[in-house]
Design an enzyme around this catalytic site. Structure first.
Site, PDB file in Angstrom:
ATOM      1  CD  GLU A 120      29.473  76.537  44.900  1.00  0.00           C
ATOM      2  OE1 GLU A 120      29.693  77.619  45.464  1.00  0.00           O
ATOM      3  OE2 GLU A 120      28.508  76.337  44.149  1.00  0.00           O
ATOM      4  N   GLY A 121      34.777  77.630  44.424  1.00  0.00           N
ATOM      5  CA  GLY A 121      36.143  77.968  44.823  1.00  0.00           C
ATOM      6  C   GLY A 121      37.099  76.866  44.438  1.00  0.00           C
TER       7      GLY A 121
END
Length: 596
Positions: free
Chosen positions: A439-440
């Site tokens: 998610e980054g």
């Protein structure tokens, strides 16, 4: 050891930091006060301690498997997920219009922590479904909502997020999956997606894939990406399931941790094209996907807190049982449990302070989300939205980075036994390692914090938060306790360090971007440290007041001691990080590439 949900600590944060009774004044949340929070959390703890947590070790030892295009999850997962859905847990914070319970995120996030502490691999399935629900609620047509939302909210179906491709990791401008429009308004999807969590499994009757793809003729880069619903099984007009869609799992990954969670490679369109339905408008897919992404980023931060809590509980139990060496102060004439040794106590307190502090930060962020999305006054919504958006990279980035330190300390407390898989401490360390990546990555969260959350508004939101922190410092200054004085000293210094860095970021982001972004991750870690310290300062003040009234003496004394420890051992690092960012950029950017 068995997992015990920290319900008392969660309720303390919900009541005294998130001010749940104020949230209960918001229209729609009238029944969601402290009494409801306690009832829901106690039931959540009961379910996860009894049903989900016992599957955690088995999922690590006997992970999900892939054969002939099908994924079989760890024994017991399917039955546990059925109980999870039947209990209404998937719909806890989703709208009642689609069968959810409509509770605030402040309560839902706490339940999310309990689920993830119980079993991180299991919890990933509902986490991704939550994101799919949020995206459809925001951008889906009435028709898509009618077809998919009720079954997603009930847990009858699950959802996935399909971004990454073999050639396109975090750079989504490189996405090649294509969507070909048909005359009837649907699309045919062709392409490969990788790292798809629960992209294939046996726990639900249908899987709803949300897929990024390009329509023919779309602009290059991220501006030409659209979002599509691609179900595993087609859905008939009466809601029944039809034939299998042309979306298939071709393999699952073999991972360092979260082994029971199947991470799939999905192939779309090998047999004529997968049927997909456009979400919202063409070429706005990344905008819609970020709804899922931001929900997932917050949730991953909660995962970091959850696995840290589990590692802390295991380390404490071991430290109280493991007998080794005499205390250095000579207080005992025989070998003692290692919890008597100063360095072990330091490690345990570090684990505890980080975990409780990040929980407090995440709880306050959740409360701001509730106000931002539901408060009747526009100014209050706007103010809380700015605060929440600033908090998301901190909750995700700082909480997951701290989970690596906490789970590593958990192994260290166990000594040599921590390195042995049968002990169980190593699983938390391995499971936590993915959290700073998906998610980054932490750098992506930090770039977001620098660019979108600080430089874009000239540091206005960051300085407003610093102003709130200064008010808390004033309250600390009026207390004559040793703990309050220690927190006041360190929090004041940390806030000033943060403001110096905000000034540096805003003053140099255009003229010297390399210098600013060289310190982006340290800035995120500094901001996270300061905000956690601030929330623990508020905890300290609340605990002192309750202690004076005779409330739960042991618990309140522990809250005060934890806050003081954080101030004197962790928050005190803030000025040094400030120096590294403001004065140390050249040592990062000044070297020639050939020097590496």
């Amino acid at each position: 050891m068995s997992y015990i949900a920290p319900v008392k600590d969660m309720l303390f944060d919900i009541e005294h930091l998130a001010n749940i009774e104020q949230i209960a004044q918001i229209p729609g949340f009238e029944e969601a006060g402290l009494e409801t929070a306690q009832a829901v959390l106690e039931e959540c703890a009961k379910f996860n301690e009894g049903v989900v947590a016992p599957l955690n070790v088995e999922g690590d030892r006997a992970p999900s498997s892939f054969k002939d295009g099908k994924v079989t999850t760890t024994a017991g997962f399917k039955e546990a997920f059925a109980q999870y859905a039947q209990g209404g847990w998937q719909g806890l914070q989703h709208p009642t219009d689609f069968g959810g319970q409509g509770l605030p995120k402040t309560i839902g996030a706490a339940c999310g922590e309990v689920l993830n502490s119980a079993n991180l691999s299991f919890a990933l399935c509902p986490l991704l479904t939550d994101g799919a629900i949020e995206a459809l609620l925001t951008a889906g047509s009435d028709e898509l909502k009618a077809i998919y939302l009720e079954n997603l909210v009930s847990g009858k179906w699950t959802g996935t997020m399909n971004l990454t491709e073999p050639q396109a990791g975090s750079d989504l401008s490189l996405v090649r999956t294509r969507a070909e429009p048909l005359p009837d308004g649907v699309y045919r999807i062709f392409g490969t997606k990788i790292f798809i969590t629960y992209g294939e499994h046996d726990m639900a009757e249908n899987i709803v894939h949300l897929v990024l793809a390009r329509v023919a003729g779309a602009p290059d880069g991220v501006k030409g990406i659209s979002l599509f619903v691609v179900p595993k099984f087609m859905v008939s007009k009466d809601g029944s399931l039809g034939q299998r869609n042309d979306a298939h799992c071709v393999s699952i990954e073999h991972k360092l941790g979260i082994k029971a969670s199947p991470t799939a490679v999905l192939q779309f369109g090998d047999h004529g094209g997968a049927v997909g339905y456009l979400v919202g408008q063409e070429n706005r897919g990344l905008e819609y996907m970020f709804i899922m992404m931001n929900a997932a980023r917050y949730a991953v931060g909660v995962q970091g807190i959850a696995v840290a809590e589990r590692a802390y509980q295991k380390a404490v139990q071991y430290a109280k049982e493991r007998v080794q060496s005499r205390p250095v102060d000579g207080s005992l004439n025989a070998s003692a449990a290692i919890v008597h040794h100063p360095d072990v106590r330091r490690m345990l307190m570090t684990m505890r302070a980080y975990t409780e502090g990040c929980r407090a930060m995440a709880t306050v962020a959740a409360a701001s989300y509730d106000a931002a999305h539901n408060h009747p006054e526009a100014d209050v919504r706007k103010q809380n939205q700015s605060f929440y958006e600033f908090m998301v990279p901190l909750v995700k980035g700082f909480s997951t980075e701290m989970s690596l330190e906490v789970t590593s300390l958990g192994v260290q407390v166990h000594g040599g036994m921590g390195f042995i898989e049968e002990t169980g401490a190593a699983q938390y360390y391995r499971d936590a390692r993915i959290l700073t990546i998906y998610e980054g990555t932490t750098a992506i969260q930090a770039n977001d914090l620098v660019g979108r959350k600080t430089a874009r508004d000239g540091g206005q939101t960051a300085r407003a938060i610093a102003g709130q922190i200064e008010l808390t410092e004033g309250e600390l200054a009026r207390s004559d306790s040793v703990a309050a004085r220690a927190m006041h000293k360190r929090l004041t210094a940390a806030r000033r360090a943060l403001l110096d860095v905000v000034d540096f970021v805003c003053g140099n982001s255009k003229a010297s971007p390399n210098a600013v972004f060289a310190g982006s991750v340290p800035y995120l870690m500094l901001a996270g440290n300061v905000v956690v310290g601030w929330q623990l300062a508020r905890s300290l003040l609340a605990a002192q007041e309750l202690l004076a009234k005779g409330h739960d003496t042991a618990f309140m004394q522990a809250k005060i001691a934890t806050a003081r420890f954080y101030a004197e051992h962790i928050l005190c690092k803030a000025p040094g990080i400030r120096d590294a960012i403001v004065e140390g950029a050249d040592s990062v950017t000044g070297l020639a590439i050939e020097a590496f």
